[in-house]
Design a protein around this motif. Sequence first.
Motif, PDB file in Angstrom:
ATOM      1  N   LEU A   1       1.528   6.729  -6.937  1.00  7.57           N
ATOM      2  CA  LEU A   1       0.530   7.771  -7.238  1.00  7.57           C
ATOM      3  C   LEU A   1       1.116   9.169  -7.079  1.00  7.57           C
ATOM      4  O   LEU A   1       0.713  10.099  -7.771  1.00  7.57           O
ATOM      5  N   ALA A   2       2.080   9.318  -6.175  1.00  2.78           N
ATOM      6  CA  ALA A   2       2.751  10.606  -6.011  1.00  2.78           C
ATOM      7  C   ALA A   2       3.722  10.871  -7.159  1.00  2.78           C
ATOM      8  O   ALA A   2       3.908  12.017  -7.575  1.00  2.78           O
TER       9      ALA A   2
ATOM     10  N   ARG B   1       2.240   1.722  -3.469  1.00  4.11           N
ATOM     11  CA  ARG B   1       1.210   2.262  -4.371  1.00  4.11           C
ATOM     12  C   ARG B   1       1.024   3.754  -4.181  1.00  4.11           C
ATOM     13  O   ARG B   1       0.884   4.502  -5.153  1.00  4.11           O
ATOM     14  N   SER B   2       1.027   4.194  -2.928  1.00  8.05           N
ATOM     15  CA  SER B   2       0.863   5.630  -2.673  1.00  8.05           C
ATOM     16  C   SER B   2       2.057   6.416  -3.217  1.00  8.05           C
ATOM     17  O   SER B   2       1.902   7.526  -3.730  1.00  8.05           O
TER      18      SER B   2
ATOM     19  N   GLY C   1       0.823  -1.217   0.000  1.00  6.00           N
ATOM     20  CA  GLY C   1       0.000   0.000   0.000  1.00  6.00           C
ATOM     21  C   GLY C   1       0.853   1.261   0.000  1.00  6.00           C
ATOM     22  O   GLY C   1       0.540   2.236  -0.683  1.00  6.00           O
TER      23      GLY C   1
END
Length: 196
Positions: A13-14, A9-10, A6
């Motif tokens: 996305l950044a 993934r963050s 997780g």
Amino acid sequence: MCCSVGFARSLGLALLPLALCCIVANLLLLFPMGEITDMQQNRLASYIWYFGGLGGGGLLMLIPAVVFITLGKCSCCWNESLMMCGSVLAAVVGLVGSGYCFVISGFALAQGPKCFTSLGWSYPFAEPIGRYLLRPETWSQCLQPVHIVEWNVTLLCVLLGLAVLEFIICLLQLTNGLVNAVCRPCCYKQDLYDCN
């Protein structure tokens, strides 16, 4: 390990908007003040053609962004180890890309723009390197393109900042992946229990 996926993934996305911003900033450097004539007549500074933002901070950075975002859910211990190893390799690619963007942008900023002066087309700020940044009163030496110094300084500073952010994000994922690789054997029994 689910938390580490997780987290990756963050980070992906950044990275995505940062990579897109690098591409846009580099494209704007190719068209000073929105004009195409300088590019057509090869009047751009030499380091602009190395595509630090477009290649390093942009397209190359899409690789780790996509890898981080598409990491699978916790389903099998072995697959998860492979996923984290893949994310570590992608993070290394990201470190190289952001490093390239930073170095090329730094060299371009130190060199200064190529512009038309009273002596013709030249690099009026090439020597001494980078000193023009502290002396904005000398920027008026560039007669054409109008405001080219401000244009280049702004966009190159943006690229430097974006490259630093991308480097930090990739370094975080590299650390995340390596910590999970080291801690994996310690947690192996617990993971087997969780996977069953």
